[in-house]
Write a protein that holds these residues in place. Structure first.
Motif, PDB file in Angstrom:
ATOM      1  N   ASP A 108       0.827  -1.209   0.000  1.00 24.19           N
ATOM      2  CA  ASP A 108       0.000   0.000   0.000  1.00 24.19           C
ATOM      3  C   ASP A 108       0.858   1.255   0.000  1.00 24.19           C
ATOM      4  N   GLN A 109       2.037   1.153  -0.592  1.00 22.43           N
ATOM      5  CA  GLN A 109       2.950   2.287  -0.686  1.00 22.43           C
ATOM      6  C   GLN A 109       3.214   2.621  -2.147  1.00 22.43           C
ATOM      7  N   GLY A 110       3.424   3.921  -2.410  1.00 20.73           N
ATOM      8  CA  GLY A 110       3.795   4.315  -3.759  1.00 20.73           C
ATOM      9  C   GLY A 110       5.157   3.746  -4.110  1.00 20.73           C
ATOM     10  N   TRP A 111       5.281   3.186  -5.304  1.00 18.60           N
ATOM     11  CA  TRP A 111       6.552   2.557  -5.678  1.00 18.60           C
ATOM     12  C   TRP A 111       7.105   3.098  -7.001  1.00 18.60           C
ATOM     13  N   ALA A 112       6.261   3.762  -7.822  1.00 17.03           N
ATOM     14  CA  ALA A 112       6.712   4.287  -9.112  1.00 17.03           C
ATOM     15  C   ALA A 112       5.792   5.415  -9.542  1.00 17.03           C
ATOM     16  N   THR A 113       6.274   6.219 -10.469  1.00 16.96           N
ATOM     17  CA  THR A 113       5.449   7.259 -11.069  1.00 16.96           C
ATOM     18  C   THR A 113       5.408   7.042 -12.575  1.00 16.96           C
ATOM     19  N   PHE A 114       4.377   7.589 -13.205  1.00 12.50           N
ATOM     20  CA  PHE A 114       4.267   7.444 -14.652  1.00 12.50           C
ATOM     21  C   PHE A 114       3.610   8.682 -15.242  1.00 12.50           C
ATOM     22  N   ALA A 115       3.991   8.971 -16.470  1.00 13.54           N
ATOM     23  CA  ALA A 115       3.425  10.103 -17.193  1.00 13.54           C
ATOM     24  C   ALA A 115       2.025   9.757 -17.689  1.00 13.54           C
ATOM     25  N   CYS A 116       1.175  10.757 -17.759  1.00 18.52           N
ATOM     26  CA  CYS A 116      -0.193  10.570 -18.232  1.00 18.52           C
ATOM     27  C   CYS A 116      -0.414  11.360 -19.514  1.00 18.52           C
ATOM     28  N   ALA A 117      -1.106  10.762 -20.447  1.00 16.61           N
ATOM     29  CA  ALA A 117      -1.349  11.396 -21.736  1.00 16.61           C
ATOM     30  C   ALA A 117      -2.452  12.434 -21.636  1.00 16.61           C
ATOM     31  N   SER A 118      -2.293  13.505 -22.406  1.00 17.40           N
ATOM     32  CA  SER A 118      -3.314  14.536 -22.579  1.00 17.40           C
ATOM     33  C   SER A 118      -3.998  14.298 -23.918  1.00 17.40           C
ATOM     34  N   PRO A 119      -5.104  15.002 -24.195  1.00 15.92           N
ATOM     35  CA  PRO A 119      -5.709  14.878 -25.527  1.00 15.92           C
ATOM     36  C   PRO A 119      -4.736  15.202 -26.663  1.00 15.92           C
ATOM     37  N   ASP A 120      -3.824  16.153 -26.439  1.00 17.81           N
ATOM     38  CA  ASP A 120      -2.824  16.459 -27.463  1.00 17.81           C
ATOM     39  C   ASP A 120      -1.891  15.273 -27.708  1.00 17.81           C
ATOM     40  N   ASP A 121      -1.546  14.555 -26.643  1.00 18.65           N
ATOM     41  CA  ASP A 121      -0.693  13.375 -26.793  1.00 18.65           C
ATOM     42  C   ASP A 121      -1.417  12.282 -27.575  1.00 18.65           C
ATOM     43  N   VAL A 122      -2.718  12.118 -27.284  1.00 21.77           N
ATOM     44  CA  VAL A 122      -3.520  11.149 -28.038  1.00 21.77           C
ATOM     45  C   VAL A 122      -3.530  11.514 -29.518  1.00 21.77           C
ATOM     46  N   ASP A 123      -3.732  12.787 -29.800  1.00 27.10           N
ATOM     47  CA  ASP A 123      -3.721  13.249 -31.187  1.00 27.10           C
ATOM     48  C   ASP A 123      -2.389  12.934 -31.866  1.00 27.10           C
ATOM     49  N   ARG A 124      -1.288  13.167 -31.167  1.00 28.38           N
ATOM     50  CA  ARG A 124       0.031  12.909 -31.750  1.00 28.38           C
ATOM     51  C   ARG A 124       0.232  11.427 -32.044  1.00 28.38           C
ATOM     52  N   ALA A 125      -0.205  10.586 -31.111  1.00 28.06           N
ATOM     53  CA  ALA A 125      -0.052   9.138 -31.299  1.00 28.06           C
ATOM     54  C   ALA A 125      -0.867   8.652 -32.490  1.00 28.06           C
ATOM     55  N   ILE A 126      -2.098   9.149 -32.606  1.00 27.24           N
ATOM     56  CA  ILE A 126      -2.952   8.719 -33.713  1.00 27.24           C
ATOM     57  C   ILE A 126      -2.454   9.290 -35.034  1.00 27.24           C
ATOM     58  N   ALA A 127      -1.970  10.535 -35.014  1.00 27.37           N
ATOM     59  CA  ALA A 127      -1.425  11.124 -36.238  1.00 27.37           C
ATOM     60  C   ALA A 127      -0.239  10.308 -36.740  1.00 27.37           C
ATOM     61  N   ALA A 128       0.603   9.860 -35.812  1.00 25.10           N
ATOM     62  CA  ALA A 128       1.743   9.024 -36.196  1.00 25.10           C
ATOM     63  C   ALA A 128       1.271   7.689 -36.764  1.00 25.10           C
ATOM     64  N   ALA A 129       0.259   7.107 -36.130  1.00 23.42           N
ATOM     65  CA  ALA A 129      -0.271   5.821 -36.593  1.00 23.42           C
ATOM     66  C   ALA A 129      -0.885   5.946 -37.981  1.00 23.42           C
ATOM     67  N   LYS A 130      -1.557   7.063 -38.223  1.00 19.86           N
ATOM     68  CA  LYS A 130      -2.152   7.278 -39.547  1.00 19.86           C
ATOM     69  C   LYS A 130      -1.076   7.528 -40.592  1.00 19.86           C
ATOM     70  N   ARG A 131      -0.064   8.332 -40.223  1.00 26.16           N
ATOM     71  CA  ARG A 131       1.012   8.653 -41.159  1.00 26.16           C
ATOM     72  C   ARG A 131       1.763   7.409 -41.609  1.00 26.16           C
ATOM     73  N   VAL A 132       2.060   6.510 -40.651  1.00 25.14           N
ATOM     74  CA  VAL A 132       2.911   5.366 -40.970  1.00 25.14           C
ATOM     75  C   VAL A 132       2.211   4.374 -41.897  1.00 25.14           C
ATOM     76  N   LEU A 133       0.878   4.418 -41.937  1.00 17.97           N
ATOM     77  CA  LEU A 133       0.166   3.527 -42.858  1.00 17.97           C
ATOM     78  C   LEU A 133       0.462   3.864 -44.316  1.00 17.97           C
ATOM     79  N   ASP A 134       0.853   5.115 -44.572  1.00 20.13           N
ATOM     80  CA  ASP A 134       1.218   5.525 -45.929  1.00 20.13           C
ATOM     81  C   ASP A 134       2.719   5.668 -46.109  1.00 20.13           C
TER      82      ASP A 134
END
Length: 492
Positions: free
Chosen positions: A32-58
């Motif tokens: 029950d103790q914190g052991w790690a931290t992690f970054a959280c995505a914003s809507p802009d990060d989601v957009d970037r990930a999807i834009a990359a996924a769309k780009r790589v298909l072509d």
């Protein structure tokens, strides 16, 4: 908190803190103790990930890669997963509380899922059609469906990722993989293996975050073509509503209240082990947990004794230790929900043979619990608790057992214990569930499809047909006529 391990997002081949620099802390369920931290995505990060996924298909680097070459990348990924199984297992155990013995072994086996789809990558074929027009050559091809949003929960995440990522990559899709924000560490670590395997940047991005900033923008994004979701029914309803925005092809692998039917001729040791595997294995934190044990009345007493005897040897403790059988639950909320549900069941006349209480120690520990239910309406037979609670209910006839098994809105897993081969075929056919194990429980294979009926979702993962679900069929018509089209106003 500054000395804790930190995990970043993996977007378009690069590691990033996320545009909002939002950080969350992950709790170790065993302490029950914190052991790690992690970054959280914003809507802009989601957009970037999807834009990359769309780009790589072509991008010719991915678009023009042959199916055989894609298979070789998956073989490399499989080898890396196998080589890093212990490390990934340790992370998953520390982050979610699942047993290291299971997480490391399961991760090692997951490599075979990637190998299976690596082998299938160049086996996806089209068809020449025996068309009814002699001056036409008509054939079909299967093309990648496009950008895939793959969403996995914290439990069995390496397995559930492989059942989505394997066929998607083999088919030539690109994937934005969203890990649970409860215990995302192993998935963010897994992203390193994607990079090492040599997949082009943008083919796979791995992100995590909350619903508002990550999951909702991902599932409703107009450039997402396919959603593969594993999780709870309530979240799935939101996913389906979001998919109305983009008409993405959607598959859902949800939870259940799986029945295990034990007939009077069953081997008692085998049935007891099956019920223990289905309820106490993975500390009960499994979508296919066999939490409705339906037992012929004539053997209920002896079976309860056999289960109690075996359960007395269960070792509850640190999930990192190899001798532990049952570890902590992932969240404190699960423990609270179980205790509340058990209290309601007792008020309905249920008998608790052992367990029934949280363990008085640091962490989210719940004692393995056996409940004998007074009626089919007992609360523990209705609620998916995601913890080590086994509920037993007697039946008198085969017809009654089948009716009880099917008296649920769910339909993911099921089990039948009998030594009568005819009965095994008869009952397994009539139980409404996507999976039926006979005289065993919780067995998986990359070769065998996995999925549910009713509120346990739709679509199938694993097996040959899964790869086809990440493709679209194109029909090509080629005129072989020597003369040009005659009348443009008449359909051929």
């Amino acid at each position: 908190m500054g000395n804790l391990p930190h995990f970043q997002l993996f977007i378009d081949g690069a590691w990033t803190a996320g545009s909002a620099s939002q950080v969350m802390t992950s709790q170790n369920p065993a302490t029950d103790q914190g052991w790690a931290t992690f970054a959280c995505a914003s809507p802009d990060d989601v957009d970037r990930a999807i834009a990359a996924a769309k780009r790589v298909l072509d991008d010719p680097e991915w678009r023009d890669m042959t199916q055989t070459q894609r298979g070789k990348l998956l073989y490399r990924l499989a080898d890396l997963v196998a080589e890093n199984a212990t490390r990934l297992g340790e992370l998953e155990t520390t982050d979610s509380g699942k047993l290291l013995a299971e997480t490391s072994a399961q991760t090692g086996y997951v490599a075979d899922y990637y190998r299976y789809y690596a082998g299938l990558a160049d086996k996806v074929e089209g068809t020449v059609l025996p068309i009814d027009k002699p001056d036409m050559h008509v054939f079909t091809t299967r093309e990648p469906i496009g950008v895939v949003a793959a969403i996995v929960p914290w439990n069995a995440q390496m397995f559930l990722t492989a059942t989505k990522l394997g066929p998607a990559l083999a088919a030539g899709c690109s994937v934005v993989l969203k890990a649970s924000d409860i215990a995302p560490a192993p998935m963010l670590e897994f992203a390193k293996l994607i990079e090492q395997a040599g997949f082009p940047s943008g083919v796979v991005s791995v992100i995590t975050g909350d619903a508002e900033n990550c999951a909702i923008p991902l599932t409703r994004h107009p450039d997402v073509d396919r959603i593969a979701f594993t999780g709870g029914p309530e979240t799935a309803r939101h996913v389906v509503r979001n998919s109305a925005e983009n008409f993405a092809v959607t598959s859902l692998e949800l939870g259940g209240k799986s029945p295990i039917l034990v007939f009077e001729d069953a081997d008692l040791d085998g049935a007891a082990n099956g019920l223990i595997a289905g309820n106490f294995g993975a500390s009960g934190q499994s979508c296919v947990a066999g939490t409705r044990g339906l037992v012929h009345r004539s053997i209920l007493g002896p079976l309860v004794e056999r289960i109690a005897e075996k359960a007395s040897a269960i070792r509850l403790g640190d999930p990192l230790q190899p001798e532990t059988h049952v570890g902590p639950l992932c969240t404190a909320a699960q423990v609270q929900k179980i205790e509340e549900t058990l209290g309601k069941a007792q008020g309905q006349g249920a008998t608790i043979h052992f367990g029934g209480k949280a363990v008085d120690r640091p962490g989210n520990y719940m004692n393995p619990t056996l409940v004998e239910c007074a009626s089919p309406e007992t609360e523990t037979l209705k609620i998916e608790m995601f913890g080590p609670v086994m509920s037993l209910l007697p039946f008198d006839t085969e017809e009654e057992a089948i009716a009880l098994a099917n008296s649920t809105p769910y339909g993911l897993g099921s089990g039948v214990f009998t030594q009568n081969l005819a009965r095994a075929h008869r009952v397994s056919k009539r139980v409404r569930a996507g999976i039926c194990w006979v005289n065993t429980y919780r067995a998986i294979s990359p070769i065998a499809p996995f999925g549910g009926f009713n509120q346990s979702g739709y679509g199938r993962e694993a097996g040959v047909e899964a790869i086809l679900d990440y493709t679209r069929t194109k029909t090509t018509w080629i005129s072989t006529a020597q003369e040009p089209m005659a009348n443009p106003f008449v359909m051929r």
